[in-house]
Design an enzyme around this catalytic site. Sequence first.
Site, PDB file in Angstrom:
ATOM      1  N   TRP A   1       5.314   8.009   2.934  1.00  0.00           N
ATOM      2  CA  TRP A   1       4.784   8.073   1.549  1.00  0.00           C
ATOM      3  C   TRP A   1       4.740   9.403   1.088  1.00  0.00           C
ATOM      4  CZ3 TRP A   1       0.473  10.517  -0.237  1.00  0.00           C
ATOM      5  CH2 TRP A   1       0.432  10.504  -1.400  1.00  0.00           C
TER       6      TRP A   1
ATOM      7  N   ARG B   1      -5.693   0.487   2.464  1.00  0.00           N
ATOM      8  CA  ARG B   1      -6.049   0.618   1.073  1.00  0.00           C
ATOM      9  C   ARG B   1      -6.794  -0.421   0.726  1.00  0.00           C
ATOM     10  NH1 ARG B   1      -3.601   1.553  -4.932  1.00  0.00           N
ATOM     11  NH2 ARG B   1      -4.331   3.423  -5.348  1.00  0.00           N
TER      12      ARG B   1
ATOM     13  N   LYS C   1       4.871  -2.630 -14.693  1.00  0.00           N
ATOM     14  CA  LYS C   1       4.854  -1.638 -13.506  1.00  0.00           C
ATOM     15  C   LYS C   1       4.355  -2.639 -12.223  1.00  0.00           C
ATOM     16  CE  LYS C   1       3.172   2.385 -11.258  1.00  0.00           C
ATOM     17  NZ  LYS C   1       2.569   3.653 -11.415  1.00  0.00           N
ATOM     18  N   TRP C   2       5.361  -3.172 -11.540  1.00  0.00           N
ATOM     19  CA  TRP C   2       4.937  -4.166 -10.295  1.00  0.00           C
ATOM     20  C   TRP C   2       4.918  -3.198  -8.959  1.00  0.00           C
ATOM     21  CZ3 TRP C   2       6.114  -9.769 -10.645  1.00  0.00           C
ATOM     22  CH2 TRP C   2       5.904 -10.358  -9.415  1.00  0.00           C
ATOM     23  N   ASP C   3       3.553  -3.282  -8.679  1.00  0.00           N
ATOM     24  CA  ASP C   3       3.235  -2.421  -7.657  1.00  0.00           C
ATOM     25  C   ASP C   3       2.962  -3.007  -6.183  1.00  0.00           C
ATOM     26  OD1 ASP C   3       2.758   0.034  -6.149  1.00  0.00           O
ATOM     27  OD2 ASP C   3       1.411   0.763  -7.559  1.00  0.00           O
TER      28      ASP C   3
ATOM     29  N   ASN D   1       1.156  -2.023  -2.547  1.00  0.00           N
ATOM     30  CA  ASN D   1       0.761  -1.050  -1.968  1.00  0.00           C
ATOM     31  C   ASN D   1       0.347  -0.966  -0.329  1.00  0.00           C
ATOM     32  OD1 ASN D   1       0.840   1.444  -3.777  1.00  0.00           O
ATOM     33  ND2 ASN D   1      -0.719   0.026  -5.097  1.00  0.00           N
TER      34      ASN D   1
ATOM     35  N   CYS E   1       7.702  -0.754  -7.826  1.00  0.00           N
ATOM     36  CA  CYS E   1       6.908   0.460  -7.372  1.00  0.00           C
ATOM     37  C   CYS E   1       6.328  -0.090  -6.087  1.00  0.00           C
ATOM     38  CB  CYS E   1       5.973   0.936  -8.153  1.00  0.00           C
ATOM     39  SG  CYS E   1       4.840   2.179  -7.928  1.00  0.00           S
TER      40      CYS E   1
ATOM     41  N   ASP F   1       5.440   8.661  -5.177  1.00  0.00           N
ATOM     42  CA  ASP F   1       3.714   9.131  -5.717  1.00  0.00           C
ATOM     43  C   ASP F   1       3.901  10.786  -5.756  1.00  0.00           C
ATOM     44  OD1 ASP F   1       2.867   6.533  -6.088  1.00  0.00           O
ATOM     45  OD2 ASP F   1       1.681   6.485  -4.500  1.00  0.00           O
TER      46      ASP F   1
HETATM   47  C1  GLA Z   1       0.401   3.219  -6.374  1.00  0.00           C
HETATM   48  C2  GLA Z   1       1.323   3.787  -7.324  1.00  0.00           C
HETATM   49  C3  GLA Z   1       0.941   4.812  -8.348  1.00  0.00           C
HETATM   50  C4  GLA Z   1      -0.259   4.295  -9.096  1.00  0.00           C
HETATM   51  C5  GLA Z   1      -1.174   3.786  -7.991  1.00  0.00           C
HETATM   52  C6  GLA Z   1      -2.380   2.845  -8.691  1.00  0.00           C
HETATM   53  O1  GLA Z   1       0.041   4.320  -5.478  1.00  0.00           O
HETATM   54  O2  GLA Z   1       2.621   4.118  -6.894  1.00  0.00           O
HETATM   55  O3  GLA Z   1       1.855   5.140  -9.175  1.00  0.00           O
HETATM   56  O4  GLA Z   1      -0.173   3.114  -9.702  1.00  0.00           O
HETATM   57  O5  GLA Z   1      -0.715   2.791  -6.989  1.00  0.00           O
HETATM   58  O6  GLA Z   1      -3.558   2.373  -7.603  1.00  0.00           O
END
Ligand code: GLA
Length: 724
Positions: free
Chosen positions: A179, A429, A462-464, A466, A512, A534
């Site tokens: 990361w 997270r 923006k499809w995240d 995490n 993402c 990021d």
């Molecule tokens: C991830 C994404 C960031 C942002 C955060 C929001 O880390 O990569 O760009 O959108 O989540 O919580």
Amino acid sequence: MTHAQSSSSTFDPAAKVFRLDGGRVTYVFGVNSRGELQQLYWGGRLAGSDTFPAAKPMPEWSSFDSSYTTTPQEYAGWGSGLYVEPALKVTFPDGNRDLVLHYESNQPTDGGFDVVLKDIQRPIYVILHYRIDAGSGMLARSATIENRGEGPVTIEQAAAAAWALPPAHYTLNYLTGRWGGEWTLTQEAIAPGSRVIESRRGSTSHQANPWFAIQAGAPDEDHGEVWFGALAWSGSWRITVEQDQLDAVRVTGGFNPFDFGYVLHPGEKLETPVFYGGYSSDGLGGASRLLHRFELEHILPRTAKTAGQTFPRPRPVIYNSWEATEFNVNEAGQMALAEKAAALGVDRFVMDDGWFGQRKNDHAGLGDWYVNPEKFPHGLKPLIDRVHSLGMDFGLWVEPEMVNPDSDLYRAHPDWVLNFPGRPRSEQRNQLVLNLARQDVRDFVFGFLDKLLTENDIAFLKWDYNRNWSEPGWDQLPPEEQKRVYVAFTRNLYGILAELRQKHPNVEIESCSGGGGRVDLGILRYTDEVWPSDNTDPFDRLTQQDGFTYAYTPQIMMAWVTDSPHWLNKRSTSLSYRMLSSMQGSLGIGANIEKWTPEETALAKRLIGEYHKVQATIVQGSLYRLISPRNGSEFSATQTVNADKSQSVVFAFIHSTQEGRGFPRLKLEGLDPAAEYAIRPIEGKARSDTPAQASGAWWMSHGLDMDVDFRGDFQAAAFRLDRK
Ligand code: GLA
């Protein structure tokens, strides 16, 4: 780059030899005397008159190295004394684990063949799909495994394809990271044994990316043979590069066999992902240019507006709120940022995390996809209308596959997450992974996204994603069936994306995953761009962007200009340097622009204007890496040339000059030597005696000199050349 722009696929029934030709590539395999499918040739395009005799298995080297294991099979079952990586390994209900796949038949298809293999006794069939692209010579290979028997068969390992190279000295290139530090190009000599590149995480991963390039001899940007490949899969994957005891090399890739176990019931089929493979005789640079073009033409999706176009449209220049406001979004604040963004010439305004549920920080709210009434008392409409009236379109952040335990969704459906009943549910997270393989979860995810896009004028998501998986149980299914989750989750993800795009044909989507954790040719069939990292430090980004472009086109490489000093490295850089670093890819702004001075605003506005004029050349042209930023280089430079060679853009960066050394002369590439090109700075200066106009031959053979004062720390310059 000149392509033969034709393809053919032929089968010689007498010798049982298959041949695929496309671009500047020929690929040949045949059925050997035992009945196995054996690779015969992969390399530069041969003459149409060249023929191959029937495939002959390798002789037995010793009683320890049987012919089965030394013969380069196209798709080997684990059986009959195979010690190298198998393509397919199964267990039958009676305990038999021996699988020997022999040729049955073949059928021509559009652009290639389907070749049918079958076990020597049992009704397990494998249909190998081969296709070659006429322009690039890129091969697409995959397999369908079919159980035509009476009982279930458990698949423990299933590759998409295996590629083979004859004994020689090779360098392996692959991409690793973490990361905030994705896209490190790792280069090593291929040695006896296996190098395993993989993800066991349920998704593609930051730590390794499913791409490889093997170069004959030492790494070389411009010369030499390169065989490369990319696996189109966003779940757990594995690519094994092995050099066997006779120095031959094989690359086998597909589903990660770790914790894999797919029960194939009678009549069922399992489709593997596609493993793409390419060949270039123009070094690593040539290989990446082929791959970029293939991605642009054949992988990336189109919207209704761009349907039928050769390339997707260059990405809108975006503004994203994340680094400016984090979770602190609200109507007034976002409107104020939107006004500033519009004044810069930004095309798209994207509101990031924090707009939904009880999302004040990362402890709560994921899963509750209603607009937060305190932050947006009138819903999203007033903000979206404002963004539109400012001449931009509107994008929104979502993280559909996740849930915070502190959410209404989790309180209502604690059984919806990946878990083993009675065992702890590990949070990362503060969130858990929804089991997208479940039909009810799939319906929920599609449902809320469809509603969001139906009720609001949203151009972009923006499809995240995490976190990675833990405790990957699927307790709706009997224990022996639960490992299906490795396939079903990813297939449902693709299915949701495809259905959303069909229903909302102008919506664009970014992949993402906390930066670059989900970038591969599988997800790229459904997403228009990706978030590479990021880490937005403009100096770190130069190396990341360099690594990224070995596998992926700059078209999809989003790059935001953010604030200085940077939050990660505490490094201070000028706005001009930050802008130029981001302009190497698809430009965005992610800074707190409310705080920018009028001078900063004016500079960014001018450079966004310049960028718009040359963006297509930068992100869709042929990329030449003139000086690599890797290995602590003082300097770096890239150049792109558009398809008709009428325009070129050059970027030059200084890390930190030492001992007064000047910037090296840049010998440009890919121009038309006979044409005249005028040079114009976008930012910075060329040396004072640089001609305003010269031939392509001049720029390529003599080269471009930077201004004598182009020295210091974190300096940048950019130029455009236009054919007269
Ligand atoms: C991830 C994404 C960031 C942002 C955060 C929001 O880390 O990569 O760009 O959108 O989540 O919580």
